[in-house]
Motif scaffolding. Sequence first.
Motif, short mmCIF file in Angstrom:
data_model
loop_
_atom_site.label_atom_id
_atom_site.label_comp_id
_atom_site.label_asym_id
_atom_site.label_seq_id
_atom_site.Cartn_x
_atom_site.Cartn_y
_atom_site.Cartn_z
N PHE A 23 1.85 -10.80 0.59
CA PHE A 23 1.13 -9.58 0.81
C PHE A 23 -0.53 -9.52 0.50
O PHE A 23 -0.59 -9.36 -0.54
N HIS A 78 -0.66 7.54 3.51
CA HIS A 78 -1.59 6.29 3.22
C HIS A 78 -1.85 5.78 4.72
O HIS A 78 -0.96 5.31 5.37
N GLU A 80 -2.78 2.45 5.17
CA GLU A 80 -2.88 0.96 5.30
C GLU A 80 -1.85 0.69 6.14
O GLU A 80 -0.52 1.47 6.28
N ASP A 82 0.82 -1.27 6.47
CA ASP A 82 2.30 -1.29 5.97
C ASP A 82 2.91 -0.33 6.29
O ASP A 82 4.34 -0.20 6.11
N HIS A 83 2.05 1.02 6.27
CA HIS A 83 2.73 2.31 6.31
C HIS A 83 2.41 2.95 7.70
O HIS A 83 3.13 3.93 7.98
N HIS A 145 -3.75 3.98 -2.88
CA HIS A 145 -4.49 2.81 -3.15
C HIS A 145 -5.79 2.72 -2.43
O HIS A 145 -6.29 1.85 -2.53
N ASP A 164 1.97 4.36 -2.27
CA ASP A 164 2.01 3.06 -3.01
C ASP A 164 2.34 3.10 -4.55
O ASP A 164 2.72 2.11 -5.26
N TYR A 191 3.27 -5.58 -9.50
CA TYR A 191 2.58 -4.59 -8.34
C TYR A 191 1.40 -4.10 -8.81
O TYR A 191 0.30 -3.95 -8.31
N HIS A 224 7.46 1.37 -1.44
CA HIS A 224 7.85 0.02 -1.71
C HIS A 224 8.88 0.05 -2.52
O HIS A 224 8.77 0.59 -3.77
FE1 FEO Z 1 -1.83 0.27 0.28
FE2 FEO Z 1 1.67 -0.33 0.67
O1 FEO Z 1 -0.19 -0.12 1.40
#
Ligand code: FEO
Length: 397
Positions: A23, A78, A80, A82-83, A145, A164, A191, A224
């Motif tokens: 990741f 967020h 980013e 992944d979301h 994040h 996050d 993490y 997550h």
């Molecule tokens: Fe900062 Fe799960 O992305």
Amino acid sequence: MKPIQIANGIYDVGVNDWNIDDFHGYSTPMGSSYNAFLIVDEKVTLIDAVKREFADQLIAKIEQIVDPRKIDYVISNHTEMDHSGGLARVMHRIGEEKPVYCSKLGAKNLPLHFARKLNYQPVTDGQTLSLGARSLTFLETRMIHWPDSMFSYLNEDKILFSSDGFGQHYAGFEKFDDIIGDAIMPHAKKYFANILLLYAPLILKLIEKVTTMGLEIKMICPDHGVLWRSEPSKIINAYLEWSRQTAKRKAVLVYDTMWHSTEKMADAIAGGLSDEGIIVRPMYLRKWHRSDVMTEVLDAKAVIVGSPTLNNGLFPTVSDFLTYMKGLKPLGKIGAAFGSYGWSGEATKLITRELEGMKFEMLEQVRSQYVPNASSLEESYAFGRAIGQAINAQVPA
Ligand code: FEO
């Protein structure tokens, strides 16, 4: 997998990414999950999307609960990908005219990810949105994040949707902390060490702000991994400890080696540290991933870096690790350099320069030409003892 009802009328409609093992530079042997949540109220609300390639799985999960076109509001905590990667596809199915509530910076940055125009509705810190019987309050959480990040708090159910924050890269059917137990904590620690460490001072301020607000939290739902329902204070307290970067009497000995000489030195240094009562983690960079090393760095007082000199420079894996650690900005560490060399021997100087740039308190370096003999191994052992004494002088037993 059917959506899990996490509270009355609230569902986890997220997906597991079993196969991801990297990741953005962080090893994820247990995969990850991209959690998303559906609140069925007068206004049906989706909190967060998923990675683009999982958008259809998210839609299929929503369809098991409601027709996606019945969704009224979407919250994007967020930007980013992944979301948000699946957002355009999900909005196409939900209706592109529906509002997407996000922070001001989310409204600025989300359109830079998608060609299609969506109905972004920026919200401010503390703003509340009524869903009918329930309401969401938005908390700006810049840099946790990304600059656009925010949390959403469901007032009536006392659920914090924390994006996050408090997450773990862990794909599994154990969706709650009480099911998986303490086995999840190393994933949460990894993490934090690899995603959030550089924002530790901001996290302390955020926890202080939430405490001052008197926000009661019954459940924390990160984007997550598992959800914290049985003991949310456990992960909050862990974040306090990690953010303070309280060190143990522990040293990480991270190195690579060409012909086993730097390895022999590492072994002797580890012996010296151990004889001073220090917990030592020798981490050979062709065995350990940089992100596992960072997890150990989080609560270590000293980081001792070893490299042979290769072509007047550092061994590439050592450069890689130093670059990675520099970005994560660990605070309050003791640093030291060691390594073998043939003729020029620049590696230890280069390591020292890098660690000084990270504001480490540097101790002397130790070098050994070609293959360390008994005397140079004795010098490495003494070096380990000296570092151990420096740790013991600074960290209470
Ligand atoms: Fe900062 Fe799960 O992305």
